[in-house]
Design an enzyme around this catalytic site. Structure first.
Site, PDB file in Angstrom:
ATOM      1  N   SER A 161     -23.210 -44.638  28.921  1.00 55.58           N
ATOM      2  CA  SER A 161     -22.950 -43.576  27.953  1.00 55.58           C
ATOM      3  C   SER A 161     -23.907 -43.697  26.757  1.00 55.58           C
ATOM      4  CB  SER A 161     -21.481 -43.623  27.519  1.00 55.58           C
ATOM      5  OG  SER A 161     -21.116 -42.475  26.791  1.00 55.58           O
ATOM      6  N   ASP A 215     -18.351 -35.626  35.297  1.00 52.29           N
ATOM      7  CA  ASP A 215     -18.332 -36.115  33.906  1.00 52.29           C
ATOM      8  C   ASP A 215     -18.134 -34.943  32.944  1.00 52.29           C
ATOM      9  OD1 ASP A 215     -18.792 -37.367  31.443  1.00 52.29           O
ATOM     10  OD2 ASP A 215     -20.325 -38.683  32.287  1.00 52.29           O
ATOM     11  N   HIS A 247     -16.382 -39.755  33.637  1.00 53.47           N
ATOM     12  CA  HIS A 247     -17.141 -40.558  32.673  1.00 53.47           C
ATOM     13  C   HIS A 247     -16.735 -42.027  32.810  1.00 53.47           C
ATOM     14  CE1 HIS A 247     -19.841 -40.892  29.312  1.00 53.47           C
ATOM     15  NE2 HIS A 247     -18.953 -41.571  28.606  1.00 53.47           N
TER      16      HIS A 247
END
Length: 269
Positions: A161, A215, A247
């Protein structure tokens, strides 16, 4: 079975119900939670002979966590790298400093740089000055390990991320070619004008980019924008899409990362 890092309060797919009650908590959780689907695999029988250890190349792997997370919470990742090639690997799981984050209404939390909005899209605003400051810290870690004797070709930077975005920036701005950079559910954290600042040797560092197609935090489109950007800059990128993955990081992704790094490790002299 799910493994959750420190601070994780929910599964990503529960985000809409949490948003209705506490949006600030939601944003801290969905970017900071590295959720790994641990599969029950048959144990691999590895040679533990001194000869095998001495032949393994010395290597260095940095893992950069996501927003609101911490380095120690991600340390179990290294236990999945069981191949003998990783016997002489030094792992580093640094923690981001606490900073105010715009997308979280200015709330302070572990963050490598500022994030303007969630979800992150291919066109989200870039916090380039913040990113460049964070890059300097990653470079200092790499420089220290190289000075200690590790071949830069055996240095790998990986991140999830926000940490994935920082991974990309760190390897592309480092003055030497590294073993590789692995981006998980990340995005390009700067504008195309930054390409002019990429050292020629840095462009030789291979990139692995993995992104879940489901995601909703860092949209799949943000990941898809990465390879064309890198191709234009002359950087080699292997992009892997994972259908149904939100995610988070899957065990499948980490297994592939292990083999990807193994094929790029330089033999010890």
């Amino acid at each position: 079975m799910y493994w959750r890092t420190k601070g994780s309060a929910c599964r990503t797919r529960d985000m809409h119900s949490i948003l209705l009650t506490n949006p600030m908590v939601l944003l801290a959780v969905i970017l900071g939670s590295t959720i790994i689907f641990i599969l029950f695999l048959q144990p691999r029988h590895l040679s533990s002979s001194p000869k095998s250890d001495s032949m393994a190349a010395r290597s260095f792997v940095i893992w950069l966590h996501g927003l609101g997370d911490s380095g120690p919470a991600n340390e179990p990742i290294k236990t999945l790298f069981r191949s003998s090639e990783f016997r002489n690997t030094k792992w580093s799981f640094p923690s981001a400093p606490e900073n105010p984050v715009t997308c979280n209404y200015g709330m302070r939390m572990p963050s490598w740089f500022d994030i303007q909005e969630i979800p992150v899209t291919a066109d989200s605003p870039k916090a380039e000055s913040d990113v460049l400051k964070a890059v300097q810290n990653v470079h200092a870690m790499i420089d220290k390990e190289v000075a200690a004797g590790t071949d830069p070709n055996n240095v790998f930077v990986c991140g999830f991320s926000q940490g994935g975005a920082l991974t990309l920036a760190s390897v592309l701005l480092y003055p030497k070619k590294l073993g590789g950079g692995a981006v998980f559910s990340g995005w390009v954290p700067f504008n195309s004008s930054m390409v002019e600042k990429f050292p020629e040797d840095a462009k030789k560092t291979p990139i692995l980019w993995s992104h879940g197609m489901a995601d909703r935090t860092v949209l799949f489109e943000a990941g898809q924008a990465g390879p064309p950007f890198l191709q234009q800059a002359g950087v080699t990128c292997e992009f892997k899409a994972y259908p149904g993955l939100d995610h988070s990081i899957s065990n499948e992704e980490l297994q592939f990362l292990e083999s990807w790094i193994k094929t790029r490790l330089q033999s010890s002299s």
